[in-house]
Design an enzyme around this catalytic site. Sequence first.
Site, mmCIF file in Angstrom:
data_model
loop_
_atom_site.group_PDB
_atom_site.id
_atom_site.type_symbol
_atom_site.label_atom_id
_atom_site.label_comp_id
_atom_site.label_asym_id
_atom_site.label_seq_id
_atom_site.Cartn_x
_atom_site.Cartn_y
_atom_site.Cartn_z
ATOM 1 N N GLU A 71 0.855 -1.189 0.000
ATOM 2 C CA GLU A 71 0.000 0.000 0.000
ATOM 3 C C GLU A 71 0.892 1.240 0.000
ATOM 4 O O GLU A 71 1.793 1.374 0.818
ATOM 5 C CB GLU A 71 -0.908 -0.017 1.226
ATOM 6 C CG GLU A 71 -1.660 1.273 1.504
ATOM 7 C CD GLU A 71 -2.501 1.742 0.331
ATOM 8 O OE1 GLU A 71 -2.472 2.954 0.061
ATOM 9 O OE2 GLU A 71 -3.172 0.899 -0.318
ATOM 10 N N ARG B 104 -18.280 3.435 2.966
ATOM 11 C CA ARG B 104 -17.182 2.648 2.391
ATOM 12 C C ARG B 104 -16.357 1.944 3.468
ATOM 13 O O ARG B 104 -15.887 0.814 3.268
ATOM 14 C CB ARG B 104 -16.275 3.536 1.539
ATOM 15 C CG ARG B 104 -16.916 4.036 0.261
ATOM 16 C CD ARG B 104 -15.903 4.761 -0.605
ATOM 17 N NE ARG B 104 -15.014 3.808 -1.259
ATOM 18 C CZ ARG B 104 -15.240 3.260 -2.450
ATOM 19 N NH1 ARG B 104 -16.334 3.560 -3.124
ATOM 20 N NH2 ARG B 104 -14.373 2.415 -2.976
ATOM 21 N N TYR C 71 -29.196 8.591 0.492
ATOM 22 C CA TYR C 71 -29.626 7.347 1.134
ATOM 23 C C TYR C 71 -28.960 7.230 2.504
ATOM 24 O O TYR C 71 -27.906 7.832 2.754
ATOM 25 C CB TYR C 71 -29.300 6.120 0.271
ATOM 26 C CG TYR C 71 -27.894 6.024 -0.248
ATOM 27 C CD1 TYR C 71 -26.859 5.498 0.525
ATOM 28 C CD2 TYR C 71 -27.592 6.437 -1.549
ATOM 29 C CE1 TYR C 71 -25.574 5.387 0.037
ATOM 30 C CE2 TYR C 71 -26.310 6.332 -2.055
ATOM 31 C CZ TYR C 71 -25.302 5.802 -1.256
ATOM 32 O OH TYR C 71 -24.025 5.695 -1.752
ATOM 33 N N ASP D 227 -10.551 -1.103 -10.250
ATOM 34 C CA ASP D 227 -10.409 0.137 -11.008
ATOM 35 C C ASP D 227 -9.138 0.182 -11.839
ATOM 36 O O ASP D 227 -9.059 0.940 -12.810
ATOM 37 C CB ASP D 227 -10.429 1.344 -10.059
ATOM 38 C CG ASP D 227 -11.827 1.701 -9.598
ATOM 39 O OD1 ASP D 227 -12.796 1.150 -10.154
ATOM 40 O OD2 ASP D 227 -11.957 2.536 -8.680
#
Length: 401
Positions: free
Chosen positions: A31, A105, A215, A292
């Site tokens: 990462e 998320r 939402y 992605d």
Amino acid sequence: MSHIVVVGGGIGGLAVTLGLARRGHRVTVLERRGEFTELGAGIQLAPNAFHALDRLGVGEAVRERAVFIDELRLFDGTTGERINAMPLSEAYRRRYGNPYAVVHRTDLYRPLLEACRPLANVELLTGCQVTGYEQDATGATVVLAPGDLRLTADAVLGADGLRSAVRAQLVGDGEPRVSGHTIYRSVIPMERVPEELRSNAVSLWAGPKWHFVHYPISGGRALNLAATRDDGATEAVTGVPAGRAGVLEEFPGLSPRARALLELGDDWHRWVLCDRDPVERWVDGRVALLGDAAHPMLQYAAQGACQALEDAVLIGDLLGDAGDAGDRAADPIPRALTAYNERRGPRTAKAQWVAREMGRQVYHPDGVAAKERNVALSALSSEELYEKVDWLHGARDYARV
């Protein structure tokens, strides 16, 4: 078993790590940031995502944090007319075998991270800036900055997002496509939302070259607000603060109920949305892309994270026991990754194109086109609405189109 390097510790990277580690592979996650964390706000999870999460062993942990909504609602954003709604009740759940939910998320990310951390065959490393890769017949090597440090494994998976360094070398298609759409996001405590403005639904207010979605998330404790302008933006922007007054000025034609919700937002941040055209090849020998990095898509089909989870499960299935260090003659890893590319390519390409077209045909039409949209969509029955998403929401083999 094999040693696999995963570049990128986001949702897709941790999902594929979990899937591979539970099959016995040794996985090193690189990462680039200083910690494992996930930025952003709300995210929608269709049944295909829950099928994948269940396969990864974290479905229940995500369900515990999720809000299971009753319907997907579409309104004319200027008149306030309810155009149609897709029910997400028992009939929907029976049809697809899982619910439709919304989460913050982090409520998707944390279960994946917490499942990876205790595994002895998973190494999570931060501060690792990957600049490229090398490979030969026996393995694949990532190159890290500074100093051109190298780490060699049996395979490398690029899960390093929209501006993937692995993709830059593998595909070489330059910068992402700037969509010209600017999205403003805010999350507010539900206690600030008047009772009459609350709903257990994903509500979309579609206007001329703009739309507004809201939402509940975080177990219903917060409301996610996302308002988008088709404003022709030409420069990619990520998470830049945006003043409340400026955001409100961007949506002057919003109908009263939606306007009342938009005005509740504060601490707004701005993104300019980007994606890429589908490509046929995202595998190079022992190196592959996912999420992605492979097939970035606009948010209009609410499938970006769902497709990354599908990638992760299929890679785990296809690698399986492939890549035993003693079995080089058959070259099982390149063969498995090629099969992954072949099976996932058509499905993810369709999802990318559908996301773009939904933005154009459903979210942002103006004038006559908007009226035609209202007439066409209002005439659809629940069954007909389900038929339009069967290929997405109902998938379990992850190659269905």
